[in-house]
Motif scaffolding. Structure first.
Motif, mmCIF file in Angstrom:
data_model
loop_
_atom_site.group_PDB
_atom_site.id
_atom_site.type_symbol
_atom_site.label_atom_id
_atom_site.label_comp_id
_atom_site.label_asym_id
_atom_site.label_seq_id
_atom_site.Cartn_x
_atom_site.Cartn_y
_atom_site.Cartn_z
ATOM 1 N N SER A 102 0.818 -1.219 0.000
ATOM 2 C CA SER A 102 0.000 0.000 0.000
ATOM 3 C C SER A 102 0.853 1.271 0.000
ATOM 4 O O SER A 102 0.312 2.365 -0.126
ATOM 5 C CB SER A 102 -0.928 0.019 1.229
ATOM 6 O OG SER A 102 -1.875 -1.014 1.143
ATOM 7 N N GLN A 109 -6.153 9.646 -6.763
ATOM 8 C CA GLN A 109 -7.504 9.722 -6.227
ATOM 9 C C GLN A 109 -8.400 8.573 -6.702
ATOM 10 O O GLN A 109 -9.437 8.301 -6.092
ATOM 11 C CB GLN A 109 -8.146 11.068 -6.612
ATOM 12 C CG GLN A 109 -7.423 12.285 -6.073
ATOM 13 C CD GLN A 109 -7.567 12.453 -4.575
ATOM 14 O OE1 GLN A 109 -8.431 11.863 -3.944
ATOM 15 N NE2 GLN A 109 -6.722 13.273 -3.971
ATOM 16 N N THR A 110 -8.015 7.890 -7.776
ATOM 17 C CA THR A 110 -8.830 6.795 -8.298
ATOM 18 C C THR A 110 -8.382 5.426 -7.786
ATOM 19 O O THR A 110 -9.021 4.418 -8.070
ATOM 20 C CB THR A 110 -8.777 6.781 -9.840
ATOM 21 O OG1 THR A 110 -7.437 6.482 -10.269
ATOM 22 C CG2 THR A 110 -9.201 8.126 -10.415
ATOM 23 N N GLU A 111 -7.297 5.404 -7.043
ATOM 24 C CA GLU A 111 -6.707 4.146 -6.590
ATOM 25 C C GLU A 111 -7.242 3.779 -5.208
ATOM 26 O O GLU A 111 -7.518 4.653 -4.384
ATOM 27 C CB GLU A 111 -5.188 4.331 -6.526
ATOM 28 C CG GLU A 111 -4.386 3.077 -6.391
ATOM 29 C CD GLU A 111 -2.901 3.349 -6.559
ATOM 30 O OE1 GLU A 111 -2.187 2.426 -6.972
ATOM 31 O OE2 GLU A 111 -2.453 4.486 -6.288
ATOM 32 N N ILE A 112 -7.390 2.494 -4.944
ATOM 33 C CA ILE A 112 -7.846 2.033 -3.630
ATOM 34 C C ILE A 112 -6.771 1.133 -3.027
ATOM 35 O O ILE A 112 -6.384 0.127 -3.621
ATOM 36 C CB ILE A 112 -9.176 1.264 -3.731
ATOM 37 C CG1 ILE A 112 -10.286 2.191 -4.245
ATOM 38 C CG2 ILE A 112 -9.563 0.676 -2.376
ATOM 39 C CD1 ILE A 112 -11.613 1.510 -4.441
ATOM 40 N N TYR A 170 -9.148 11.806 1.021
ATOM 41 C CA TYR A 170 -9.114 10.607 0.164
ATOM 42 C C TYR A 170 -9.419 9.351 0.981
ATOM 43 O O TYR A 170 -10.224 8.500 0.572
ATOM 44 C CB TYR A 170 -7.734 10.494 -0.496
ATOM 45 C CG TYR A 170 -7.399 9.110 -0.993
ATOM 46 C CD1 TYR A 170 -7.929 8.623 -2.191
ATOM 47 C CD2 TYR A 170 -6.564 8.278 -0.257
ATOM 48 C CE1 TYR A 170 -7.629 7.340 -2.638
ATOM 49 C CE2 TYR A 170 -6.258 7.004 -0.692
ATOM 50 C CZ TYR A 170 -6.787 6.534 -1.873
ATOM 51 O OH TYR A 170 -6.492 5.272 -2.308
ATOM 52 N N LEU A 171 -8.791 9.227 2.154
ATOM 53 C CA LEU A 171 -9.008 8.050 2.990
ATOM 54 C C LEU A 171 -10.436 7.992 3.529
ATOM 55 O O LEU A 171 -11.024 6.914 3.640
ATOM 56 C CB LEU A 171 -8.005 8.040 4.150
ATOM 57 C CG LEU A 171 -6.558 7.746 3.743
ATOM 58 C CD1 LEU A 171 -5.607 8.035 4.896
ATOM 59 C CD2 LEU A 171 -6.401 6.308 3.262
ATOM 60 N N ARG A 173 -13.116 9.210 1.954
ATOM 61 C CA ARG A 173 -13.949 8.773 0.833
ATOM 62 C C ARG A 173 -13.784 7.281 0.568
ATOM 63 O O ARG A 173 -14.746 6.585 0.248
ATOM 64 C CB ARG A 173 -13.569 9.546 -0.450
ATOM 65 C CG ARG A 173 -14.073 10.952 -0.529
ATOM 66 C CD ARG A 173 -13.971 11.491 -1.953
ATOM 67 N NE ARG A 173 -12.677 11.262 -2.564
ATOM 68 C CZ ARG A 173 -11.630 12.075 -2.431
ATOM 69 N NH1 ARG A 173 -11.741 13.163 -1.686
ATOM 70 N NH2 ARG A 173 -10.486 11.815 -3.032
ATOM 71 N N THR A 174 -12.566 6.797 0.694
ATOM 72 C CA THR A 174 -12.259 5.409 0.342
ATOM 73 C C THR A 174 -12.695 4.423 1.422
ATOM 74 O O THR A 174 -13.224 3.350 1.116
ATOM 75 C CB THR A 174 -10.748 5.249 0.086
ATOM 76 O OG1 THR A 174 -10.339 6.180 -0.916
ATOM 77 C CG2 THR A 174 -10.411 3.838 -0.372
ATOM 78 N N HIS A 175 -12.487 4.791 2.701
ATOM 79 C CA HIS A 175 -12.708 3.823 3.781
ATOM 80 C C HIS A 175 -13.838 4.200 4.737
ATOM 81 O O HIS A 175 -14.160 3.407 5.630
ATOM 82 C CB HIS A 175 -11.399 3.632 4.568
ATOM 83 C CG HIS A 175 -10.279 3.103 3.732
ATOM 84 N ND1 HIS A 175 -10.240 1.794 3.288
ATOM 85 C CD2 HIS A 175 -9.174 3.704 3.221
ATOM 86 C CE1 HIS A 175 -9.147 1.610 2.560
ATOM 87 N NE2 HIS A 175 -8.490 2.753 2.497
#
Length: 197
Positions: A102, A109-112, A170-171, A173-175
């Motif tokens: 990781s 911004q498009t990566e998870i 970002y985190l 939005r992602t998590h």
């Protein structure tokens, strides 16, 4: 002493880490903001890199006697600052290792990627940046020059912007809720401080 410190940091925390990432994943893990990204995504990362590059140039000029430190600490105090810089470097490198696949420099911004919450990340949401802070304090103590202190301050301001304006949104939005819970239980930078800060 300062030149050794900054070269070691760049070799271990940037060059070697990117090489390990490439070997493990086929990707260097380096993420530059696209040119059409908002300025808040481009400027901090650019200045972050320039702060290290400028510090390297300044310290090299000092080694060549073209730049003179304003004064020098005693050898004992210089070695203590050197040890602090090395401690920061070790924390940075260990934190990078604990991120495993990781690990990234920069945010796509498009990566998870997986949210890391174990190891040093159980005590700090950003132990890499905590290590970088200790490294800069150590470096500035081994080469006493206002321009180096300016580089350190610019770097930390960039880290603050990167963390608060880029990485944390970002985190979140992602998590989602997982990241909210993590932030409420884990310090932003320091291994020992008020939680959630």
């Amino acid at each position: 002493m300062a030149l050794t410190l900054i070269i070691l940091f760049l070799m271990l925390a940037v060059v070697l880490r990117a090489a390990i990432q490439r070997f493990r994943t086929g990707d260097f893990g380096l993420r530059a903001a696209p040119l059409n990204a908002p300025l808040i995504e481009i400027l901090p990362g650019t200045l972050f890199v320039l702060s290290f590059a400028s510090a390297l140039v300044l310290i090299t000029l000092g080694e060549l006697s073209h730049v003179t430190p304003i004064t020098r600490f005693s050898n004992t105090i210089e070695w203590l600052f050197f040890a602090l810089g090395v401690t920061g470097m070790v924390i940075t490198v260990v934190s990078q290792h604990q991120m495993r696949d990781s690990w990234r420099i920069g945010v796509d911004q498009t990566e998870i990627t997986k949210l890391k919450t174990n190891g040093l990340y159980a005590r700090s949401r950003n132990p890499i940046y905590f290590g970088i802070l200790l490294f800069w304090i150590g470096l500035c103590g081994t080469f006493l020059h206002p321009l180096l202190w300016l580089c350190a301050m610019i770097c930390w301001c960039c880290i603050e912007l990167i963390v608060r304006q880029i990485e944390e949104p970002y985190l979140l939005r992602t998590h989602g809720d997982q990241f909210k819970t993590y932030t409420s239980n884990t310090n932003r930078y320091f291994l020992f401080s008020r939680r959630g800060q």
